[in-house]
Design an enzyme around this catalytic site. Structure first.
Site, PDB file in Angstrom:
ATOM      1  N   LYS A 204      -3.769   4.920  -0.862  1.00  0.00           N
ATOM      2  CA  LYS A 204      -3.371   5.029  -2.259  1.00  0.00           C
ATOM      3  C   LYS A 204      -4.208   6.056  -3.030  1.00  0.00           C
ATOM      4  O   LYS A 204      -5.244   6.521  -2.566  1.00  0.00           O
ATOM      5  CB  LYS A 204      -3.436   3.650  -2.933  1.00  0.00           C
ATOM      6  CG  LYS A 204      -2.338   2.729  -2.445  1.00  0.00           C
ATOM      7  CD  LYS A 204      -2.315   1.405  -3.181  1.00  0.00           C
ATOM      8  CE  LYS A 204      -1.153   0.542  -2.701  1.00  0.00           C
ATOM      9  NZ  LYS A 204      -1.118  -0.785  -3.358  1.00  0.00           N
ATOM     10  N   ARG A 239      -3.716  -4.911   4.296  1.00  0.00           N
ATOM     11  CA  ARG A 239      -2.417  -4.270   4.546  1.00  0.00           C
ATOM     12  C   ARG A 239      -2.655  -2.781   4.739  1.00  0.00           C
ATOM     13  O   ARG A 239      -3.112  -2.092   3.830  1.00  0.00           O
ATOM     14  CB  ARG A 239      -1.480  -4.523   3.363  1.00  0.00           C
ATOM     15  CG  ARG A 239      -0.076  -3.974   3.510  1.00  0.00           C
ATOM     16  CD  ARG A 239       0.761  -4.334   2.285  1.00  0.00           C
ATOM     17  NE  ARG A 239       2.120  -3.837   2.394  1.00  0.00           N
ATOM     18  CZ  ARG A 239       2.525  -2.626   1.993  1.00  0.00           C
ATOM     19  NH1 ARG A 239       1.639  -1.798   1.453  1.00  0.00           N
ATOM     20  NH2 ARG A 239       3.792  -2.267   2.121  1.00  0.00           N
TER      21      ARG A 239
END
Length: 261
Positions: A204, A239
């Site tokens: 991210k 994740r």
């Protein structure tokens, strides 16, 4: 124990790995490599071979600036992949959706978990989860640091059987750079007792900003640093996209955590 239909997922002894399969043509992290059904199933099996404990299928992009697709189109992308993958593994399969329509179809076709990033605590979704016995990942979506996420989590555990829930602090979902880092660094201050916590920070923008790496697929070292901080604070599930390489950092963090006094 996290109860996900007929699967009981044990957490706490070691950090679990949720492997990501993006069934989208515009993924920020892999450029749509798994938009083809065969490639998506192949990649899911590769992630399992690399050590993933859970597979997370997502057909709705949530990257910055994404355009939402309607529920029927999302399910059309997911259906073939889920139906082909389900007979090939006993590992829990999660479907990343906030649409009850998609969740219902996914659960009817073998999904064990609904990974809902909406942050809305939707009553229709809650009823569906309660009736099916599926696992439900509930994400905090929007601005907020420790106090806001803690309050949201306290509310979230009242809408469903606590044993079916997993919580996600929502890194990258409407939060500032500073809020994202605060949440990664202070897991123990907002994690409720008796509910697993998932960290989804893989590739991210916050990792790119902190590490100085522009290319998402090359952010593995920054990811491992964030994973380690969260694991030492109490995160139970990570994740990630790059299971093969990042799992090494996760396992090292697990070993370090054993020596916290």
């Amino acid at each position: 124990m996290w109860y996900c239909r007929d699967k009981k997922i044990e957490y706490g002894k070691r950090t679990l790995i949720m492997g990501i399969v993006n069934i989208t043509p515009d993924s920020f992290s892999d450029g749509g490599k798994c938009f083809d059904e065969e490639n998506a199933v192949k990649h899911a099996l590769e992630l399992i071979d690399d050590g993933a404990d859970i597979i997370d299928l997502g057909a709705q992009s949530t990257r910055p600036g994404y355009e939402e697709i309607p529920p029927k189109e999302e399910w059309a992308r997911l259906e073939g992949v889920l139906k082909k993958l389900r007979p090939l593994t006993e590992k829990p399969v999660s479907v990343d959706t906030y649409f009850p329509y998609v969740a219902k179809n996914a659960l009817e076709n073998g999904a064990d978990i609904i990974n809902d990033v909406s942050g809305s605590l939707n009553k229709e979704m809650a009823n569906l989860i309660n009736e099916s016995g599926a696992g439900w990942v509930i994400t905090h979506n929007g601005a907020g640091g420790v106090s806001e996420v803690k309050a949201f989590f306290e509310k979230a555990i009242t809408v469903c059987n606590k044993k079916q829930l997993c919580l996600d602090m929502g890194i990258g979902f409407g939060k500032s750079y500073e809020e994202n880092l605060e949440l990664i660094a202070n897991v123990e201050k907002y994690k409720p007792q008796g509910v697993p916590l998932l960290l989804g920070v893989s590739r991210k923008r916050v990792i790119g900003a902190a590490s100085g790496e522009d290319k998402p697929e090359k952010r593995v070292y920054g990811n491992i640093a964030a994973d380690t901080a969260a694991i030492l604070g109490g995160a139970d599930i990570i994740r990630i996209h790059d299971v093969k390489n990042e799992i090494k950092g996760v396992r090292t963090a697990d070993e370090i955590k054993k020596w916290i006094r």
